[in-house]
Design a protein around this motif. Sequence first.
Motif, PDB file in Angstrom:
ATOM      1  N   PRO A 131       0.797  -1.226   0.000  1.00  0.00           N
ATOM      2  CA  PRO A 131       0.000   0.000   0.000  1.00  0.00           C
ATOM      3  C   PRO A 131       0.835   1.285   0.000  1.00  0.00           C
ATOM      4  CG  PRO A 131      -0.574  -1.428   1.871  1.00  0.00           C
ATOM      5  CD  PRO A 131       0.688  -1.946   1.273  1.00  0.00           C
ATOM      6  N   VAL A 132       2.158   1.189  -0.059  1.00  0.00           N
ATOM      7  CA  VAL A 132       2.964   2.416  -0.075  1.00  0.00           C
ATOM      8  C   VAL A 132       2.767   3.127  -1.420  1.00  0.00           C
ATOM      9  CG1 VAL A 132       5.310   3.339  -0.004  1.00  0.00           C
ATOM     10  CG2 VAL A 132       4.665   1.448   1.511  1.00  0.00           C
ATOM     11  N   ASP A 133       2.373   4.395  -1.347  1.00  0.00           N
ATOM     12  CA  ASP A 133       2.019   5.146  -2.550  1.00  0.00           C
ATOM     13  C   ASP A 133       3.204   5.988  -3.010  1.00  0.00           C
ATOM     14  OD1 ASP A 133       0.762   6.449  -4.587  1.00  0.00           O
ATOM     15  OD2 ASP A 133      -0.496   7.701  -3.304  1.00  0.00           O
ATOM     16  N   GLY A 140      13.317  10.039   1.003  1.00  0.00           N
ATOM     17  CA  GLY A 140      13.473  10.048   2.455  1.00  0.00           C
ATOM     18  C   GLY A 140      12.340   9.360   3.209  1.00  0.00           C
ATOM     19  N   ASP A 141      11.336   8.873   2.492  1.00  0.00           N
ATOM     20  CA  ASP A 141      10.256   8.155   3.179  1.00  0.00           C
ATOM     21  C   ASP A 141      10.729   6.760   3.588  1.00  0.00           C
ATOM     22  OD1 ASP A 141       8.511  10.205   2.947  1.00  0.00           O
ATOM     23  OD2 ASP A 141       7.411   9.398   1.228  1.00  0.00           O
ATOM     24  N   ALA A 142      10.352   6.355   4.771  1.00  0.00           N
ATOM     25  CA  ALA A 142      10.679   5.014   5.254  1.00  0.00           C
ATOM     26  C   ALA A 142       9.422   4.418   5.860  1.00  0.00           C
ATOM     27  CB  ALA A 142      11.794   5.079   6.301  1.00  0.00           C
ATOM     28  N   THR A 143       8.909   3.372   5.220  1.00  0.00           N
ATOM     29  CA  THR A 143       7.641   2.796   5.670  1.00  0.00           C
ATOM     30  C   THR A 143       7.805   1.309   5.907  1.00  0.00           C
ATOM     31  OG1 THR A 143       6.610   4.325   4.124  1.00  0.00           O
ATOM     32  CG2 THR A 143       5.172   2.688   5.149  1.00  0.00           C
ATOM     33  N   ARG A 144       7.322   0.859   7.049  1.00  0.00           N
ATOM     34  CA  ARG A 144       7.292  -0.586   7.258  1.00  0.00           C
ATOM     35  C   ARG A 144       5.909  -1.055   6.856  1.00  0.00           C
ATOM     36  NH1 ARG A 144       9.673  -3.373  12.594  1.00  0.00           N
ATOM     37  NH2 ARG A 144       9.883  -5.478  11.833  1.00  0.00           N
ATOM     38  N   THR A 145       5.854  -2.075   6.030  1.00  0.00           N
ATOM     39  CA  THR A 145       4.568  -2.577   5.566  1.00  0.00           C
ATOM     40  C   THR A 145       4.734  -4.047   5.216  1.00  0.00           C
ATOM     41  OG1 THR A 145       2.730  -2.148   4.050  1.00  0.00           O
ATOM     42  CG2 THR A 145       4.951  -1.942   3.145  1.00  0.00           C
ATOM     43  N   SER A 146       3.708  -4.604   4.611  1.00  0.00           N
ATOM     44  CA  SER A 146       3.731  -6.020   4.287  1.00  0.00           C
ATOM     45  C   SER A 146       3.827  -6.193   2.773  1.00  0.00           C
ATOM     46  CB  SER A 146       2.459  -6.650   4.840  1.00  0.00           C
ATOM     47  OG  SER A 146       2.329  -7.957   4.404  1.00  0.00           O
ATOM     48  N   ILE A 147       4.804  -6.977   2.329  1.00  0.00           N
ATOM     49  CA  ILE A 147       4.924  -7.311   0.906  1.00  0.00           C
ATOM     50  C   ILE A 147       4.865  -8.823   0.801  1.00  0.00           C
ATOM     51  CG2 ILE A 147       6.476  -7.350  -1.093  1.00  0.00           C
ATOM     52  CD1 ILE A 147       7.537  -4.640  -0.255  1.00  0.00           C
ATOM     53  N   ASP A 148       3.872  -9.301   0.077  1.00  0.00           N
ATOM     54  CA  ASP A 148       3.747 -10.744  -0.110  1.00  0.00           C
ATOM     55  C   ASP A 148       3.809 -11.470   1.245  1.00  0.00           C
ATOM     56  OD1 ASP A 148       3.405 -13.005  -1.605  1.00  0.00           O
ATOM     57  OD2 ASP A 148       5.542 -13.321  -1.961  1.00  0.00           O
ATOM     58  N   HIS A 149       3.067 -10.976   2.208  1.00  0.00           N
ATOM     59  CA  HIS A 149       2.965 -11.534   3.569  1.00  0.00           C
ATOM     60  C   HIS A 149       4.225 -11.331   4.400  1.00  0.00           C
ATOM     61  CE1 HIS A 149      -0.533 -13.551   1.861  1.00  0.00           C
ATOM     62  NE2 HIS A 149       0.250 -14.097   0.969  1.00  0.00           N
ATOM     63  N   LEU A 150       5.213 -10.625   3.896  1.00  0.00           N
ATOM     64  CA  LEU A 150       6.455 -10.433   4.643  1.00  0.00           C
ATOM     65  C   LEU A 150       6.541  -8.995   5.148  1.00  0.00           C
ATOM     66  CD1 LEU A 150       8.824 -12.210   2.088  1.00  0.00           C
ATOM     67  CD2 LEU A 150       8.124 -13.098   4.327  1.00  0.00           C
ATOM     68  N   VAL A 162      14.532   2.819  -4.720  1.00  0.00           N
ATOM     69  CA  VAL A 162      13.825   2.348  -3.527  1.00  0.00           C
ATOM     70  C   VAL A 162      14.492   1.081  -3.022  1.00  0.00           C
ATOM     71  CG1 VAL A 162      11.617   1.528  -2.615  1.00  0.00           C
ATOM     72  CG2 VAL A 162      11.651   3.313  -4.366  1.00  0.00           C
ATOM     73  N   SER A 163      14.741   1.034  -1.712  1.00  0.00           N
ATOM     74  CA  SER A 163      15.249  -0.192  -1.091  1.00  0.00           C
ATOM     75  C   SER A 163      14.094  -0.919  -0.419  1.00  0.00           C
ATOM     76  CB  SER A 163      16.256   0.129   0.018  1.00  0.00           C
ATOM     77  OG  SER A 163      17.420   0.692  -0.500  1.00  0.00           O
ATOM     78  N   VAL A 164      14.078  -2.223  -0.596  1.00  0.00           N
ATOM     79  CA  VAL A 164      13.154  -3.050   0.171  1.00  0.00           C
ATOM     80  C   VAL A 164      14.002  -3.900   1.101  1.00  0.00           C
ATOM     81  CG1 VAL A 164      11.450  -4.893   0.081  1.00  0.00           C
ATOM     82  CG2 VAL A 164      11.433  -3.102  -1.663  1.00  0.00           C
ATOM     83  N   ILE A 165      13.773  -3.752   2.393  1.00  0.00           N
ATOM     84  CA  ILE A 165      14.527  -4.518   3.374  1.00  0.00           C
ATOM     85  C   ILE A 165      13.551  -5.485   4.041  1.00  0.00           C
ATOM     86  CG2 ILE A 165      15.826  -4.375   5.533  1.00  0.00           C
ATOM     87  CD1 ILE A 165      17.028  -1.808   4.603  1.00  0.00           C
ATOM     88  N   GLY A 166      13.823  -6.772   3.868  1.00  0.00           N
ATOM     89  CA  GLY A 166      12.892  -7.777   4.377  1.00  0.00           C
ATOM     90  C   GLY A 166      13.624  -8.845   5.155  1.00  0.00           C
TER      91      GLY A 166
END
Lengths: 186, 95, 984
Positions: A131-133, A140-150, A162-166
């Motif tokens: 849901p990150v828009d 500079g935005d840093a959002t924790r959210t769920s990607i593919d249940h992770l 964009v970095s995705v840290i999972g």
Amino acid sequence: MHDFVEITPLGGGAPRVQEINGIVLSEVTDRALASVAARLGQEDEAKALVSGFIEAPAPDAGRLSGSAKSAFWTGPDQWMVEAPIETHEDLAAELSEKAASRASVTEQTDGWCRFDLEGGDLVAVFEILCPVDLRKGQKGDATRTSIDHLGCFVLRRETDLVSVIGPRSSAGSLFHALETAVRAVR
Amino acid sequence: MIIHHPILGPRDSAEFTYLGDANLIHRPDWQAEDALAQFTDYGYQRKNPAGVHRELWFHEQGDRSWLVVTRNTVTHEITKVELARDVARAEGRDT
Amino acid sequence: MTQVNRLSGGLIDRNAPLSFRFDGKTYQGHKGDTLASALLANGVRLMGRSFKYHRPRGVMTAGSEEPNALVELRSGAAQEPNTRATTAELFDGLEANSQNRWPSLAWDALAINDTFSNFLTAGFYYKTFMWPRAFWEKLYEPIIRKAAGLGSISFEPDPDQYDKGFRHCDLLIIGAGPTGLAAALTAGRAGLDVILADEDFALGGRLNAEQFDVGDQSGAHWAANTVAELASLPNVRVMARTSILGAFDHGIYGAVERVSDHLARPEAGKPRQILWRIYTKRALLCAGAMERPIGFENNDRPGIMLASAMRAYANRWAATPAQEIAVFTNNDDGHRTAADLAAKGVTVAAVIDTRENAPKTGSYEVLAGAEITGTQGRLGLRSVDVKMANGQTRRIACGALGVSGGWNPNVHLTCHQRGKPEWREDIAGFVPGAVLPQGMSVAGAAQGIFPTAACMMSGAEAATDICADLGAPTPAIDLPSTEDAPVNITPFWHVQGAKRAWLDQQNDVTAKDVKLAHQENFVSVEHLKRYTTLGMATDQGKTSNIPGLAIMAELSGKQIPQVGTTIFRPPYTPTAIGALAGRSRDEDFRPTRKTPSHVWAEEQGAQFVEVGMWLRAQYFPRPGETHWRQSVDREVLQTRNSVGICDVTTLGKIDVQGADAAAFLNKIYANGFAKLPVGKVRYGLMLREDGIAMDDGTAARFAEDHFVVTTTTANAVPVYRHMEFVRQCLFPNMDVQLISTTEAWAQFSVAGPNARKLLQKVVDAEHDISNEAFPYMACGQITVANGLRARLFRISFSGELAYEIAVPTRYGDAMIRKLVEAGKEFDAVVYGTEALGVMRIEKGHAAGNELNGTTTALNLGMGRMVSKKKDSIGSTLSERDGLNTEDALKLVGFKPVDTEHPVPAGAHLMTKGDPVNAAHDQGYITSACYSPNLGCHIGIGYLKSGDTRLGEVVRLVSPLTGLDHDVEVVSAHFVDPEGERLRA
């Protein structure tokens, strides 16, 4: 120097890089991570610790700051600090020493995997991931959210980076989800 | 549903897990004379109203804050969202 | 060439001919056609068979509300049943088949049901298949199942991919007809972030289906130009082929975008459809209105359709169902169909208008005050019988009949939060009620405003209001002049006296069925729906509900609003299950977690097992081993005889720091931690507040203010959540900080008599790990491989001399290789989860099967561990009488008296001599295995007062598997009960 050879979260000897649909998707392994959480009543001091280390203001809620060394907000009075692994391999020990009783520091380098996506239509990629828009977001935005249940952090380092840290143990699944989304972009 | 996180703004309720009645904050004193009775009430008695309800939500896929959400269970209207830690302190949890 | 019913004009691309097949026959159509319009153009009126009576049916509508023209689209694995021909966009090579018929569409054996229709009335199934009971499963169900359903499925996995997506906007405009376009133009030019969604592939709604101009251009042109302007605005996203399925809480809308349905195959890597979750600040419903039919005798013949659909086919798709048509109407709008078709050169046999004051609209005959009393033509309409105002009957030849019973505003989405529509007498229809979903407004025909000019004005005004609310300055929009005819309608629902006036054509519900339900005292419309099936199935009664309600009202002497409507629920239109699943299917059903030694284990040919999301090595077969037990027995024996290595990274690890860390652990664990010295580990039992065991693990103290807590693999997430609850909600002023480190450390168990010797080769020499320097339950920071930081814990799950050693995860692969290499001289073995399980059962350690949500510390034999000197979660309620009875279950071990007998988990225990029933139940086996050390099966489990019954022989029964034999009650610690090996 010890004599163990590391493997990447994806299980390879070297980080994986792939370009699809004009987007470069790369596994990033050259950063050490440590969490810094303020001790009770030491919120300002902990913030100063982070700020002093990254040589930039400690990020506010939902934000990322710094450049060579950086930090992002992970929760109330809690940050994740990032630094080059080459010069800060034992980042947690380094910060812990500085923190004394101001903050609790925990090694996080190997708890996570990181994939960077750069270039191309990242808005279209991320809108089928989480849901990150990105249309509304800024650098500079840093959002924790769920990607593919992770549970993942989505860090907007640059407008088109964009970095995705999972979670590291699911690196394969996360990479697969990102790759699938990149391929699905019209 | 959308939960307006007091720090992070509007977030999808799918990022949260639900616990229930916010009265769970008021854990009884174990040394009270009637501790067993108080804990039994605490553990098992719920008002379960059709209407305004204060309840605990955990931002599991977010900043890991526990929130007290005031929500109408009939309309789903959310009128207030607070950090549970602030509520707990304000309501007298002193350790 | 063969498109006998193709007209001139229309919005099809005549330069793009397409070839398609229907029921094996090849036809030609054009880009821009739907399957329905192309079939009509080819002179095909018969498209399907009805659900119950297998009546021949043709297309009734030109949109997603279609009840009749349902087909199987595509073939092989991609075959999709019950697809509406009216929304299926034609592509070259499209393959469609009619359904619910055998052997052919024109000659269908089950059409015999129609002959017996007197028996198959409302409630037939409820009344008929009641008795005898013995027939339910063997006879009735197979028969009903065979006859039930419309289309068939391929029974093959869906070959396509589906995505789920998230979009955000200020304003979602639902429907891109004149209202939606005017609204989008207003809000778009004002700079709002707008999404304009429409289920059609050509935006414009009725503007594409009508003849009148908008300003100085045709309606279709104006629509196309407006859409082009909107698409050029960066703040407007136009989503064609996108159905809004539901209005959910707080401005969230569900939508399906049909990305590739208009293509023969989706492009590689691209989804077929995307299920969108759209977050909105506001939504404007511009969904328009739907025409409804009139009930009359045999009104379901192929060729009889809604008048607006007939007009749309002629104007938009240049197709007519026949060269000679008639219209049956109760309002002025029906006349427009006659006029438009006449203008296209189609013969209009007559307009039959139920009103005495019917207008004269063209050169064709208008029969005022007339009704249709019958029709002819089994596989396609030939003629209609008209009862004239003067009472005489006339038979009028025509191949198609357009029917208009008035228009129903599309209120569905306004009701998804239980909003109730309100009746408006002047349009004889329901309009949205006062209570709408949060953030929603309604404009245009969906609001009961029918003239096009008024619709556009309504859309623009609603958008202006929304812009004002959201603080966006709104420029005035000059709306073009266009059609502005008033609504003239006299309600007319059905022709009296008809025996088979079809209301719900999809479910074969007639006016008579509604009457029967009324006679049998069904009062509520919801009951009416279930009893007659009116308004069920794929179209959810979009065309039939209101006529049904009207008849119900008539019969019960009520007004329509008093009867009320059934509740509209999402989804608005049928939605493929695949879209709801998205990518979460097959191996992508959920993510996989891999252990740090996964690559190595794969190289060894390990057998893997799913443990939650984790993939763990279950056992490592060696050449020559043909049965898993051989591998597991070997791994167990080698570990107990020498040394074994196991990846135990999956156990949850939580870092607990802060000045109050020890006080915090005292709260979450039933036993005490305040006095645990630095450098030591302690077992901890965690209770729920109700006194039931929640989880167990260890806490290692690395500093006064630093612990590392472990959880079981399965409970890592809930335990962390619980600890945060305790920290934030119960003890908000404790100085304690938590973070998960489960994945940060690759952790290996090294167990067996040679464990220390092996580790001494791995741990750097400066760290003394001798028994004296590093005794049982010690922990500490050490280094390996010449200086890599590592953590060492002297803990044991197997009961052997054992350690757990952890290194940063990226070195986990190097670590397992190092351990294996160092272990060679000891004949070390790497063991999997099976051997791990066997050894912990042999040692009598509790795990998930024992911590099963019903057991207390007392049951586990740890009653004394629950400290009474301090407060901890669960300590008070664990003292409840009911949890502390004399005969409480206790964890003990079980050995078969005859060592050949198995001990299955789940088997129950009975005192010898007692009857085998629940009242005499003494307990049950929780975990069991074959113990290679004891040479027989063993089990652990709960037995009433088990701790005082050691040596007793009890009866093990498993009615499920037919087992019934004796087992001896023994200590759960089968191996090394004194714990000497641990401390060696």
